[in-house]
Design an enzyme around this catalytic site. Sequence first.
Site, PDB file in Angstrom:
ATOM      1  N   ASP A   1     -42.451  42.168  17.486  1.00  0.00           N
ATOM      2  CA  ASP A   1     -43.773  42.109  18.113  1.00  0.00           C
ATOM      3  C   ASP A   1     -43.925  40.709  18.687  1.00  0.00           C
ATOM      4  OD1 ASP A   1     -46.264  42.770  19.005  1.00  0.00           O
ATOM      5  OD2 ASP A   1     -47.078  43.359  17.053  1.00  0.00           O
TER       6      ASP A   1
ATOM      7  N   ASP B   1     -49.258  41.718  24.996  1.00  0.00           N
ATOM      8  CA  ASP B   1     -50.385  42.524  25.475  1.00  0.00           C
ATOM      9  C   ASP B   1     -51.694  41.887  25.032  1.00  0.00           C
ATOM     10  OD1 ASP B   1     -49.339  43.234  22.900  1.00  0.00           O
ATOM     11  OD2 ASP B   1     -50.673  44.963  22.839  1.00  0.00           O
TER      12      ASP B   1
ATOM     13  N   CYS C   1     -47.829  57.581 -11.237  1.00  0.00           N
ATOM     14  CA  CYS C   1     -46.608  57.594 -10.444  1.00  0.00           C
ATOM     15  C   CYS C   1     -45.419  57.319 -11.348  1.00  0.00           C
ATOM     16  CB  CYS C   1     -46.707  56.523  -9.363  1.00  0.00           C
ATOM     17  SG  CYS C   1     -45.223  56.369  -8.371  1.00  0.00           S
TER      18      CYS C   1
ATOM     19  N   CYS D   1     -42.339  56.431  -9.889  1.00  0.00           N
ATOM     20  CA  CYS D   1     -41.303  55.776  -9.094  1.00  0.00           C
ATOM     21  C   CYS D   1     -40.687  54.669  -9.960  1.00  0.00           C
ATOM     22  CB  CYS D   1     -41.893  55.230  -7.792  1.00  0.00           C
ATOM     23  SG  CYS D   1     -42.754  53.668  -7.955  1.00  0.00           S
TER      24      CYS D   1
ATOM     25  N   CYS E   1     -42.956  51.881 -11.066  1.00  0.00           N
ATOM     26  CA  CYS E   1     -44.080  52.173 -11.969  1.00  0.00           C
ATOM     27  C   CYS E   1     -43.628  52.678 -13.334  1.00  0.00           C
ATOM     28  CB  CYS E   1     -44.985  53.247 -11.363  1.00  0.00           C
ATOM     29  SG  CYS E   1     -45.786  52.767  -9.843  1.00  0.00           S
TER      30      CYS E   1
HETATM   31  N1  GUN Z   1     -50.065  45.229  16.045  1.00  0.00           N
HETATM   32  C1  GUN Z   1     -51.165  45.957  15.733  1.00  0.00           C
HETATM   33  N2  GUN Z   1     -51.863  46.262  16.847  1.00  0.00           N
HETATM   34  C2  GUN Z   1     -51.215  45.704  17.882  1.00  0.00           C
HETATM   35  C3  GUN Z   1     -51.447  45.677  19.312  1.00  0.00           C
HETATM   36  O1  GUN Z   1     -52.417  46.236  19.824  1.00  0.00           O
HETATM   37  N3  GUN Z   1     -50.511  45.023  20.065  1.00  0.00           N
HETATM   38  C4  GUN Z   1     -49.421  44.401  19.508  1.00  0.00           C
HETATM   39  N4  GUN Z   1     -48.555  43.791  20.306  1.00  0.00           N
HETATM   40  N5  GUN Z   1     -49.192  44.414  18.186  1.00  0.00           N
HETATM   41  C5  GUN Z   1     -50.072  45.048  17.385  1.00  0.00           C
HETATM   42 ZN    ZN Z   2     -44.969  54.124  -8.212  1.00  0.00          ZN
END
Ligand code: GUN
Ligand code: ZN
Length: 632
Positions: free
Chosen positions: A87, A122, A272, A274, A277
């Site tokens: 991201d 963005d 749970c 798992c 846990c």
């Molecule tokens: N992570 C959570 N929402 C968004 C988003 O709208 N854009 C980007 N780039 N990362 C995100």
């Molecule tokens: Zn668990």
Amino acid sequence: MFEIKARDACARICDWKIGKYKVMTPNIAIVVNPDKQIVTPRELKDIFGAEIIITNAYIIRNSKKAKQIEKEGMHKVYDWEGPIYTDSGTFQMYSHGSVKIGPEETIAYQKKIGSDIITPLDLFTLPKDNHEVAEQKLKDTMLRICEARESVTSQDLVGPIQGGRFLELRAEAAGAVGKSGADVFAVGGIVPLMERYDFSKLIDTIMVAKMNLPLNKPVHAFGCGHPMLFSLLTLLGVDLFDSAAYALYAEDRRYMTVNGTLKVDDISELPCNCPACSGKKPSDMKMRDIAMHNLYVTFQEIKTIRQAIVDGTLFELAEMRVRAHPALFDAYLKLVANKEYVEFMEKFDPVTKGRAFFYTGSVSLDRPAVFRAEKRLSERYVPPKGRNGYIVRSFERFAKSTKSSHFIMMDTIYGALPSELLNMYPFGQTIVPSSVSKDLLCDSEKSINDYISAYKSYYPKFHILSKYKDVKEFSDFEKTPVDHVLEVRSLLMYQYGRGAEKIIFGDIKLEISKKTGRLRRIYIGPDILGTIRAEDGFFIPAKLGAERLMSALPKPAYRVVVADDAVPFVREGKSVFSKFVIGADTAIRPYDEVLIVDSLDNLIGTGKCILNHDEMMDFKEGVAVKTRLGFS
Ligand code: GUN
Ligand code: ZN
């Protein structure tokens, strides 16, 4: 490359190729923080079977490991062999205020650190942004995606869909992102909706995006990491989730379940077993234990969903999960009450499923399968002429029509239902608890009256019976053979539309199963016309059946047209790849039985459709029709 393997509702199980790697969707990309690895990428792979991870370029750039990652690349430093999604820093801009990274800079940096899937910077649109602001952010986001596409040539590119709370902007964004050449469509700006439990707006935002996006690329719900939401969002066609939540929740001692979140310290006994846990008391749970538990729940739900898609039971699963919270249930009620959404989903929902239709409450009546069944009954079916009609109000499945009688069942879900269709999906595969009040289900009175007024002229007489045994001629019916030819005629009409019944002529012989009394095969003289599949009552045409369907059904009905270069392969029985499809009937739905033809409408094969018309046009990879028979 993105290729559909199995499907249910708008959900699909796909093979997704990212560079040299392959990932199965629906899936989740777990967020890895370079400085805070509560769970390492290796553990994610070895313990949970993670196939893709996501990390943040902005955080890496400010991390202690920045120099090492810039030099050696993320794959090496993270000890991770699969695809890495990065991201850009957008989200940090939203959650921590100003971020100092520019749009070109983040792209260059993501390339430098060895990202496989690159996200442009963005502009995160908030629900409170007014139309002007949201529109401007959308324009700027689009510019950045298009600029990024110029320079991102050997990696996949993400196209974030913004637009804030304005659905017309969301539609516009999806349309533009679809044309931008992006490889992943990521619905952005939805975290605030999830945080405030505005699931209804979340559904609208995702549906509007889906309805305006091309169908052949994965759709990512940015920032959605709570397993409570996965089944509902995959039902809408979301292919990818991401989770930082597993760790953020753990820091707060919050414990995930598919039905919501618990505070570990408020639990008296861990619900749970798992490995994280097992054998522990809530007070024993350290931060890492909680993170591990959250991951177990997360991956378990992804696997549960994939199995439900294969089984055709995703609606049943989602209808259970949405009961976890009234806000979620309310959002589901609004989804299925929205005609436009149900009509859209109907195009993707398979015509037949591997398992029974389970009624989970009156919401089940609004599933696309019910909408389709009612539509097809009214548009495709006509009753036989000149028989006495017997309307059986109670649910008596043994009432079968003979040559002189026609039984119409009052089905609790589908209303007036010709009894000869009772073996077909979904009619014969729908299971409703017997004590559900019939009055709550279909409006029987209205349904009977509608049927009688629509088809009055077809029947010399109608008898409305409260019980099958009230038929005076009961003992006569018992002695009279069931009219299976009527069944063939009606199922053909229902499956392919009016006119398909014209294929039954000549020296008809029916093979009836001795064990079940059900129709198995239809012969014309010595030749087989087709088979009736036991599980769902569908007609599977043999060569003669396919030839007769070609003349009975006017072009382009139930045809998939393939390009000349693919014709010889289909004739040999090879499957039809979507890139060779040059046309198809828009009425075709996934798992329909279709006729495969060349460009001059010559029959070259038969098969089971994997894609609908719109998908065949959008997909360039994968199988469109699994060929059953090739004709040379
Ligand atoms: N992570 C959570 N929402 C968004 C988003 O709208 N854009 C980007 N780039 N990362 C995100
Ligand atoms: Zn668990």
